[in-house]
Motif scaffolding. Structure first.
Motif, mmCIF file in Angstrom:
data_model
loop_
_atom_site.group_PDB
_atom_site.id
_atom_site.type_symbol
_atom_site.label_atom_id
_atom_site.label_comp_id
_atom_site.label_asym_id
_atom_site.label_seq_id
_atom_site.Cartn_x
_atom_site.Cartn_y
_atom_site.Cartn_z
ATOM 1 N N THR A 340 -29.153 44.855 -34.084
ATOM 2 C CA THR A 340 -29.299 44.024 -32.896
ATOM 3 C C THR A 340 -29.311 42.554 -33.317
ATOM 4 O OG1 THR A 340 -30.620 45.740 -31.814
ATOM 5 C CG2 THR A 340 -30.749 43.520 -30.894
ATOM 6 N N PRO A 341 -28.422 41.731 -32.759
ATOM 7 C CA PRO A 341 -28.383 40.309 -33.159
ATOM 8 C C PRO A 341 -29.730 39.624 -32.975
ATOM 9 C CG PRO A 341 -26.455 40.861 -31.845
ATOM 10 C CD PRO A 341 -27.371 42.053 -31.783
ATOM 11 N N GLY A 342 -30.160 38.919 -34.005
ATOM 12 C CA GLY A 342 -31.389 38.153 -33.949
ATOM 13 C C GLY A 342 -32.661 38.962 -34.070
ATOM 14 N N ARG A 343 -32.542 40.302 -34.082
ATOM 15 C CA ARG A 343 -33.745 41.146 -34.126
ATOM 16 C C ARG A 343 -33.697 42.201 -35.224
ATOM 17 N NH1 ARG A 343 -38.039 38.961 -31.162
ATOM 18 N NH2 ARG A 343 -37.110 37.718 -29.499
ATOM 19 N N SER A 344 -32.586 42.316 -35.933
ATOM 20 C CA SER A 344 -32.489 43.237 -37.066
ATOM 21 C C SER A 344 -32.414 42.422 -38.347
ATOM 22 C CB SER A 344 -31.237 44.121 -36.950
ATOM 23 O OG SER A 344 -31.311 44.977 -35.844
ATOM 24 N N ILE A 345 -33.136 42.880 -39.362
ATOM 25 C CA ILE A 345 -33.084 42.210 -40.656
ATOM 26 C C ILE A 345 -32.772 43.212 -41.750
ATOM 27 C CG2 ILE A 345 -34.636 40.323 -40.039
ATOM 28 C CD1 ILE A 345 -36.885 41.825 -41.531
ATOM 29 N N ALA A 346 -32.153 42.706 -42.793
ATOM 30 C CA ALA A 346 -31.990 43.462 -44.032
ATOM 31 C C ALA A 346 -33.128 43.078 -44.955
ATOM 32 C CB ALA A 346 -30.641 43.152 -44.676
ATOM 33 N N VAL A 347 -33.727 44.075 -45.606
ATOM 34 C CA VAL A 347 -34.881 43.849 -46.467
ATOM 35 C C VAL A 347 -34.677 44.558 -47.794
ATOM 36 C CG1 VAL A 347 -36.471 43.613 -44.528
ATOM 37 C CG2 VAL A 347 -36.050 45.892 -45.511
ATOM 38 N N ASP A 348 -35.579 44.310 -48.715
ATOM 39 C CA ASP A 348 -35.642 45.077 -49.949
ATOM 40 C C ASP A 348 -36.450 46.331 -49.646
ATOM 41 O OD1 ASP A 348 -36.095 46.185 -52.424
ATOM 42 O OD2 ASP A 348 -36.682 44.296 -53.391
ATOM 43 N N PRO A 349 -35.825 47.513 -49.598
ATOM 44 C CA PRO A 349 -36.563 48.717 -49.205
ATOM 45 C C PRO A 349 -37.655 49.104 -50.189
ATOM 46 C CG PRO A 349 -34.372 49.288 -49.991
ATOM 47 C CD PRO A 349 -34.417 47.797 -49.892
ATOM 48 N N GLN A 350 -37.662 48.496 -51.384
ATOM 49 C CA GLN A 350 -38.745 48.756 -52.322
ATOM 50 C C GLN A 350 -39.986 47.932 -52.000
ATOM 51 O OE1 GLN A 350 -37.719 49.413 -56.543
ATOM 52 N NE2 GLN A 350 -35.641 48.793 -56.015
ATOM 53 N N SER A 351 -39.863 47.036 -51.034
ATOM 54 C CA SER A 351 -41.003 46.245 -50.594
ATOM 55 C C SER A 351 -41.368 46.522 -49.141
ATOM 56 C CB SER A 351 -40.710 44.743 -50.764
ATOM 57 O OG SER A 351 -40.592 44.406 -52.128
ATOM 58 N N ILE A 352 -40.355 46.758 -48.295
ATOM 59 C CA ILE A 352 -40.580 47.026 -46.881
ATOM 60 C C ILE A 352 -39.706 48.211 -46.477
ATOM 61 C CG2 ILE A 352 -40.389 46.129 -44.530
ATOM 62 C CD1 ILE A 352 -40.888 43.368 -45.610
ATOM 63 N N PRO A 353 -40.292 49.334 -46.077
ATOM 64 C CA PRO A 353 -39.493 50.507 -45.694
ATOM 65 C C PRO A 353 -38.676 50.243 -44.431
ATOM 66 C CG PRO A 353 -41.797 51.100 -46.119
ATOM 67 C CD PRO A 353 -41.735 49.614 -46.056
ATOM 68 N N TYR A 354 -37.548 50.929 -44.314
ATOM 69 C CA TYR A 354 -36.754 50.848 -43.098
ATOM 70 C C TYR A 354 -37.601 51.306 -41.906
ATOM 71 C CZ TYR A 354 -32.851 50.772 -46.414
ATOM 72 O OH TYR A 354 -32.002 50.465 -47.447
ATOM 73 N N GLY A 355 -37.333 50.726 -40.752
ATOM 74 C CA GLY A 355 -38.035 51.093 -39.542
ATOM 75 C C GLY A 355 -39.339 50.361 -39.324
ATOM 76 N N THR A 356 -39.722 49.492 -40.260
ATOM 77 C CA THR A 356 -40.984 48.757 -40.132
ATOM 78 C C THR A 356 -40.826 47.584 -39.172
ATOM 79 O OG1 THR A 356 -41.609 49.315 -42.413
ATOM 80 C CG2 THR A 356 -42.754 47.456 -41.373
ATOM 81 N N PRO A 357 -41.702 47.457 -38.159
ATOM 82 C CA PRO A 357 -41.711 46.224 -37.363
ATOM 83 C C PRO A 357 -42.265 45.085 -38.214
ATOM 84 C CG PRO A 357 -42.867 48.041 -36.249
ATOM 85 C CD PRO A 357 -42.686 48.447 -37.670
ATOM 86 N N VAL A 358 -41.623 43.948 -38.164
ATOM 87 C CA VAL A 358 -41.986 42.816 -39.010
ATOM 88 C C VAL A 358 -42.115 41.563 -38.149
ATOM 89 C CG1 VAL A 358 -41.226 41.304 -40.894
ATOM 90 C CG2 VAL A 358 -40.858 43.786 -41.047
#
Length: 420
Positions: A340-358
């Motif tokens: 979703t534009p402006g609301r989805s981010i790519a992260v380091d999954p070794q620090s923040i799991p997918y699906g985490t609200p941030v």
């Protein structure tokens, strides 16, 4: 979706995003957020000495006045309470509990704008998120006050830090989904192929390099008939490979034009190297922007292959139909849900799991925002506890999605929201 970020600093981690999915074109900021040690860090140090966490004073909150007769009673947020539990180690990061009042800008975001991203993420809920996901769907038509009250009641915010509890010099960059003209068949104008994965490709095993694909008969034979589409510019093809996906305004063999999506399917197993970094090292350009790179290529056609071959990694694509609903969202990220534009981010999954609200907070020349986002993707250059790549949308060279993604490089703070 795996993207690559264009590196220009020799100290920058290999990108994915290598890869670098993002189009981060500038150097990496090294400034630390804040000056003095934050209060929570001093509190944490004292707690570790005594062996237990001390409870904290409840911060008083002002409640709204009583509703008028016949009006709808307001939704009251949950008051801040003593900090629960202890810091949580999440892979390569430490999450330290904080109060809602410590999140900069909390209560000012239009949470309903994040709800689509949250609902899409709940299509593939990760462990610990199944129960909240059921409630997220129910609150899709909730009021902003109801949504905020639910988040505060249902989740505990944690400041994301390094493993030792220090606040890192966070970094936010951006990536987007490019829109380009293409042809189903090769023509005098469209001569640069985008390939589907060859049959001999094996995950984790290096295949032919970019230069070998262009020059070796064996590599070309393995890719015979594997072209998904043809582009006019080899640099455009490189941009698609760096971003990891894109939309093509595709001219079919019968002359009809339709828009399709090409998504990341695989790569050839070689490390990503930034062509911008290669040009900077040779003092061929002064800034690693795509406009500068394209200008250099036009002036140096005899060296174009040298530049392209400096990045041995090649990305292979699969074609996806683009329905009216699909066109309202970006490509699927690493969580396998549409971005979703402006609301989805790519992260380091070794620090923040997918699906985490941030909860994300950043101030800089490109944007000044504090907002709720969802960790739904990753990238090779997205490495570290407080590191994120913001998906800005889709478009061409003059569109906001590209301009924002190309310029975005500024400090970042992050707070993960954990279900209670």
């Amino acid at each position: 979706m795996v993207h690559h970020t264009m590196k220009i600093s020799s100290t920058m981690a290999p990108s994915a995003s290598s890869n670098n999915r993002v189009i981060g074109l500038n150097g990496v900021s090294s400034g630390r957020l804040g000056g003095q040690s934050p209060a929570w860090l001093r509190w944490l140090a004292g707690a570790l000495i005594v062996g237990s966490l001390a409870s904290c004073t409840v911060v008083p909150r002002t409640y709204p006045p009583a509703p008028l007769p016949g009006s709808v009673p307001p939704v009251v947020s949950v008051p801040d309470e003593a900090l629960p539990g202890v810091p949580l180690q999440r892979g390569k990061s430490l999450w330290v509990p904080v109060r809602w009042s410590e999140l900069p800008g909390w209560g000012q975001d239009s949470l309903h704008e994040a709800w689509n991203a949250w609902v899409r993420g709940c299509e593939r809920p990760v462990p610990g998120q199944a129960a909240p996901c059921a409630e997220v769907r129910q609150l899709s038509i909730g009021t902003p006050a109801e949504q905020r009250a639910w988040v505060e009641r249902r989740f505990q915010p944690y400041r994301v830090t390094e493993l030792d509890g220090s606040v890192p010099a966070g970094l936010l960059t951006g990536y987007y989904e490019p829109i380009m003209a293409a042809s189903r068949t090769p023509t005098a104008t469209y001569r640069v192929p985008l390939f589907a994965p060859p049959s001999g490709l094996r995950p984790g095993q290096p295949w032919y390099s970019r230069q070998e694909i262009d020059t070796l008969p064996a590599a070309q034979a393995a890719l015979q008939g594997r072209a998904v589409a043809w582009l006019a510019d080899p640099i455009d093809a490189l941009i698609l490979q760096i971003q990891g996906s894109g939309r093509l305004n595709l001219v079919e063999a019968d002359g009809r034009t339709r828009q399709v999506r090409v998504a990341f399917a695989a790569h050839n197993g070689h490390p990503y190297q930034s062509v911008g970094r290669w040009l900077l090292d040779q003092r061929a350009i002064n800034e690693a922007s795509w406009s500068a790179i394209k200008a250099w290529a036009l002036q140096n056609p005899d060296r174009l292959n040298d530049m392209l071959w400096s990045n041995p990694r090649t990305v292979f694509f699969r074609e996806e139909a683009l329905s009216e609903l699909d066109a309202r969202f970006g490509p699927r990220g690493a969580q396998n849900v549409p971005l979703t534009p402006g609301r989805s981010i790519a992260v380091d999954p070794q620090s923040i799991p997918y699906g985490t609200p941030v909860w994300l907070a950043t101030q800089g020349p490109t944007m000044n925002i504090q907002r709720l986002v969802m960790a739904q993707d990753t990238g090779g250059a997205i490495v570290g506890a407080v590191r994120a790549d913001l998906f800005t949308g889709w478009g061409g060279w003059s569109d906001e999605a590209y301009l924002t993604a190309a310029a975005l490089k500024q400090p970042l703070q992050m707070w993960a929201l954990v279900p209670r």
